[in-house]
Design a protein around this motif. Structure first.
Motif, PDB file in Angstrom:
ATOM      1  N   GLY A 187      14.838 -17.151  -7.372  1.00 38.70           N
ATOM      2  CA  GLY A 187      15.493 -15.902  -7.732  1.00 38.70           C
ATOM      3  C   GLY A 187      16.634 -15.452  -6.851  1.00 38.70           C
ATOM      4  N   TRP A 188      17.181 -16.349  -6.025  1.00 42.18           N
ATOM      5  CA  TRP A 188      18.241 -15.921  -5.115  1.00 42.18           C
ATOM      6  C   TRP A 188      19.529 -15.572  -5.862  1.00 42.18           C
ATOM      7  CZ3 TRP A 188      17.924 -14.747  -0.045  1.00 42.18           C
ATOM      8  CH2 TRP A 188      16.741 -15.102   0.614  1.00 42.18           C
ATOM      9  N   GLY A 189      19.773 -16.263  -6.984  1.00 37.41           N
ATOM     10  CA  GLY A 189      20.973 -15.952  -7.760  1.00 37.41           C
ATOM     11  C   GLY A 189      20.923 -14.561  -8.353  1.00 37.41           C
ATOM     12  N   SER A 190      19.805 -14.211  -8.976  1.00 37.17           N
ATOM     13  CA  SER A 190      19.677 -12.872  -9.554  1.00 37.17           C
ATOM     14  C   SER A 190      19.646 -11.808  -8.468  1.00 37.17           C
ATOM     15  CB  SER A 190      18.419 -12.789 -10.421  1.00 37.17           C
ATOM     16  OG  SER A 190      17.268 -13.219  -9.701  1.00 37.17           O
ATOM     17  N   SER A 191      19.027 -12.109  -7.331  1.00 36.79           N
ATOM     18  CA  SER A 191      19.031 -11.146  -6.219  1.00 36.79           C
ATOM     19  C   SER A 191      20.442 -10.919  -5.699  1.00 36.79           C
ATOM     20  CB  SER A 191      18.121 -11.634  -5.082  1.00 36.79           C
ATOM     21  OG  SER A 191      16.767 -11.606  -5.462  1.00 36.79           O
ATOM     22  N   GLY A 192      21.270 -11.975  -5.757  1.00 38.00           N
ATOM     23  CA  GLY A 192      22.665 -11.819  -5.343  1.00 38.00           C
ATOM     24  C   GLY A 192      23.423 -10.876  -6.254  1.00 38.00           C
ATOM     25  N   LEU A 193      23.156 -10.950  -7.558  1.00 39.35           N
ATOM     26  CA  LEU A 193      23.806 -10.035  -8.495  1.00 39.35           C
ATOM     27  C   LEU A 193      23.350  -8.602  -8.241  1.00 39.35           C
ATOM     28  CD1 LEU A 193      25.589  -9.531 -10.950  1.00 39.35           C
ATOM     29  CD2 LEU A 193      23.622 -10.043 -12.412  1.00 39.35           C
ATOM     30  N   ILE A 194      22.065  -8.415  -8.040  1.00 39.69           N
ATOM     31  CA  ILE A 194      21.545  -7.080  -7.721  1.00 39.69           C
ATOM     32  C   ILE A 194      22.214  -6.552  -6.456  1.00 39.69           C
ATOM     33  CG2 ILE A 194      19.477  -5.778  -7.077  1.00 39.69           C
ATOM     34  CD1 ILE A 194      17.844  -7.897  -8.660  1.00 39.69           C
ATOM     35  N   ALA A 195      22.374  -7.429  -5.471  1.00 37.51           N
ATOM     36  CA  ALA A 195      22.941  -7.026  -4.184  1.00 37.51           C
ATOM     37  C   ALA A 195      24.395  -6.589  -4.304  1.00 37.51           C
ATOM     38  CB  ALA A 195      22.827  -8.171  -3.179  1.00 37.51           C
ATOM     39  N   ILE A 196      25.128  -7.144  -5.273  1.00 35.46           N
ATOM     40  CA  ILE A 196      26.516  -6.704  -5.476  1.00 35.46           C
ATOM     41  C   ILE A 196      26.553  -5.207  -5.781  1.00 35.46           C
ATOM     42  CG2 ILE A 196      28.508  -6.880  -7.022  1.00 35.46           C
ATOM     43  CD1 ILE A 196      27.894  -9.861  -7.291  1.00 35.46           C
ATOM     44  N   PHE A 197      25.663  -4.769  -6.660  1.00 40.49           N
ATOM     45  CA  PHE A 197      25.628  -3.357  -7.023  1.00 40.49           C
ATOM     46  C   PHE A 197      25.171  -2.494  -5.848  1.00 40.49           C
ATOM     47  CE2 PHE A 197      24.794  -5.360 -11.298  1.00 40.49           C
ATOM     48  CZ  PHE A 197      26.065  -5.115 -11.792  1.00 40.49           C
ATOM     49  N   PHE A 198      24.182  -2.974  -5.091  1.00 37.51           N
ATOM     50  CA  PHE A 198      23.694  -2.172  -3.969  1.00 37.51           C
ATOM     51  C   PHE A 198      24.716  -2.134  -2.839  1.00 37.51           C
ATOM     52  CE2 PHE A 198      20.297  -1.221  -0.650  1.00 37.51           C
ATOM     53  CZ  PHE A 198      20.220   0.107  -1.021  1.00 37.51           C
ATOM     54  N   THR A 199      25.445  -3.235  -2.654  1.00 39.78           N
ATOM     55  CA  THR A 199      26.522  -3.235  -1.664  1.00 39.78           C
ATOM     56  C   THR A 199      27.585  -2.205  -2.029  1.00 39.78           C
ATOM     57  OG1 THR A 199      26.182  -5.563  -1.060  1.00 39.78           O
ATOM     58  CG2 THR A 199      28.357  -4.632  -0.633  1.00 39.78           C
ATOM     59  N   TYR A 227      24.609   2.949  -7.940  1.00 40.12           N
ATOM     60  CA  TYR A 227      23.166   2.994  -7.709  1.00 40.12           C
ATOM     61  C   TYR A 227      22.402   2.826  -9.017  1.00 40.12           C
ATOM     62  CZ  TYR A 227      18.702   4.477  -5.757  1.00 40.12           C
ATOM     63  OH  TYR A 227      17.391   4.524  -5.356  1.00 40.12           O
ATOM     64  N   ALA A 228      22.910   3.426 -10.092  1.00 36.38           N
ATOM     65  CA  ALA A 228      22.278   3.247 -11.398  1.00 36.38           C
ATOM     66  C   ALA A 228      22.328   1.777 -11.818  1.00 36.38           C
ATOM     67  CB  ALA A 228      22.969   4.124 -12.439  1.00 36.38           C
ATOM     68  N   ALA A 229      23.466   1.123 -11.591  1.00 43.18           N
ATOM     69  CA  ALA A 229      23.573  -0.301 -11.922  1.00 43.18           C
ATOM     70  C   ALA A 229      22.597  -1.124 -11.090  1.00 43.18           C
ATOM     71  CB  ALA A 229      25.009  -0.780 -11.680  1.00 43.18           C
ATOM     72  N   TYR A 230      22.436  -0.760  -9.837  1.00 43.25           N
ATOM     73  CA  TYR A 230      21.464  -1.448  -8.977  1.00 43.25           C
ATOM     74  C   TYR A 230      20.048  -1.300  -9.518  1.00 43.25           C
ATOM     75  CZ  TYR A 230      18.108  -1.692  -5.119  1.00 43.25           C
ATOM     76  OH  TYR A 230      16.998  -1.955  -4.352  1.00 43.25           O
ATOM     77  N   LEU A 231      19.661  -0.075  -9.881  1.00 42.12           N
ATOM     78  CA  LEU A 231      18.310   0.154 -10.391  1.00 42.12           C
ATOM     79  C   LEU A 231      18.070  -0.593 -11.699  1.00 42.12           C
ATOM     80  CD1 LEU A 231      17.892   3.984  -9.688  1.00 42.12           C
ATOM     81  CD2 LEU A 231      16.850   2.088  -8.433  1.00 42.12           C
ATOM     82  N   LEU A 232      19.051  -0.571 -12.584  1.00 39.41           N
ATOM     83  CA  LEU A 232      18.910  -1.260 -13.865  1.00 39.41           C
ATOM     84  C   LEU A 232      18.782  -2.772 -13.672  1.00 39.41           C
ATOM     85  CD1 LEU A 232      21.504   0.719 -16.012  1.00 39.41           C
ATOM     86  CD2 LEU A 232      19.031   0.635 -16.385  1.00 39.41           C
TER      87      LEU A 232
END
Length: 298
Positions: free
Chosen positions: A67-79, A164-169
């Motif tokens: 799941g590192w690829g999907s976590s990277g996408l999530i991290a873009i939004f949180f960054t 932040y909403a994009a991160y949560l979603l």
């Protein structure tokens, strides 16, 4: 009912977690470093906290190799969320920056309307009307007289809410689609990605990574460990065992307390109309949370 799921215990966990994360903007403001640098260290110390937790409790490592690829996408939004928010804190202060960040509840509901063709309920309509009225009382009446940096800080606060909403979603969506992941494992992966992204951004912006004094070091450690790790773990442990309305009220303590700390620590002064605006915005956010909690996005 076991002790771990008792409503009183669960409520105290969420209350304690909301109180801890209400200090996040305070610690960011107390750190005498650039906004991107403070965000970098927040995630670095947070990642170290999650590593320590997972090393002590091996069962929490489930799914770590995937799941590192999907976590990277999530991290873009949180960054993006952290980049905008830490600048908003610098320009308008911890309390109002945190209040604006909580407008993410309206973005979440709007996504449900556009993406899933959901109907707008009275909670969303009421909450949005109250929140917009609160924003106008806080900022709109004197917009033309506000300094450019202050207006920029308001914009950064609203962009924080969107990111932040994009991160949560994205976090919720990938947790549903990719089974076998412990939340702690996912958060560690996201934290490590954010460390890399924020570190690169810090270098691009021309800032170093030096920590100038003890106050900054302690503030950054508290930001990463108390807020990023312990605060959110307490909230996620208690939320499943409470009704949505009570969760909304308890989480409302975060922006409310952040404004209080801003008044007590940094001398924030609000006029009676601005206080009314803040109360209206907080009430609107509560209604927005209730509307978002009734939708299952992902």
């Amino acid at each position: 009912m076991s002790l771990s799921t008792h409503p009183l215990r669960a409520g105290l966990l969420v209350l304690a977690g909301a109180t801890l994360i209400s200090f996040a903007a305070v610690f960011a403001r107390l750190a005498n470093v650039e906004p991107t640098t403070s965000a970098f260290y927040r995630m670095l110390f947070g990642a170290l906290g999650f590593i320590l937790l997972i090393s002590v409790q091996g069962r929490l490592r489930e799914g770590f190799r995937r799941g590192w690829g999907s976590s990277g996408l999530i991290a873009i939004f949180f960054t993006a969320d952290l980049w905008f928010w830490h600048r908003s804190i610098d320009y308008i202060g911890p309390g109002l920056a945190t209040l604006l960040a909580n407008f993410q509840v309206f973005v979440l509901t709007a996504v449900g309307v556009v993406w899933l063709r959901e109907r707008l309920g009275w909670r969303f309509a009421t909450g949005l009307a109250l929140a917009m009225s609160g924003l106008w009382l806080l900022f709109g009446r004197d917009w033309a007289q506000l300094p450019p940096d202050y207006r920029l800080g308001i914009g950064f606060g609203l962009l924080t809410a969107t990111a932040y909403a994009a991160y949560l979603l994205s976090l919720r969506g990938f947790q549903i689609r990719e089974g076998g992941f412990r939340p702690e494992t996912r958060l560690l992966q996201v934290s490590l990605w954010c460390v890399l992204m924020l570190g690169l951004l810090n270098l691009i912006e021309g800032h170093d990574f030096s920590i100038p004094d003890r106050q900054t070091l302690l503030s950054l450690i508290a930001l990463g460990i108390l807020c990023q790790v312990i605060g959110w773990l307490l909230i996620t442990r208690g939320m499943p065992f409470l009704p949505a309305g009570l969760v909304g009220l308890l989480l409302l303590l975060q922006p409310s307390q952040s404004i209080l700390w801003d008044v007590l620590i940094f001398g924030l002064r609000l006029s009676p109309l601005q206080i009314t605006g803040a109360l209206l915005a907080l009430t609107g956010i509560y209604f927005g949370f209730r509307a978002a909690s009734r939708r299952k996005l992902g």
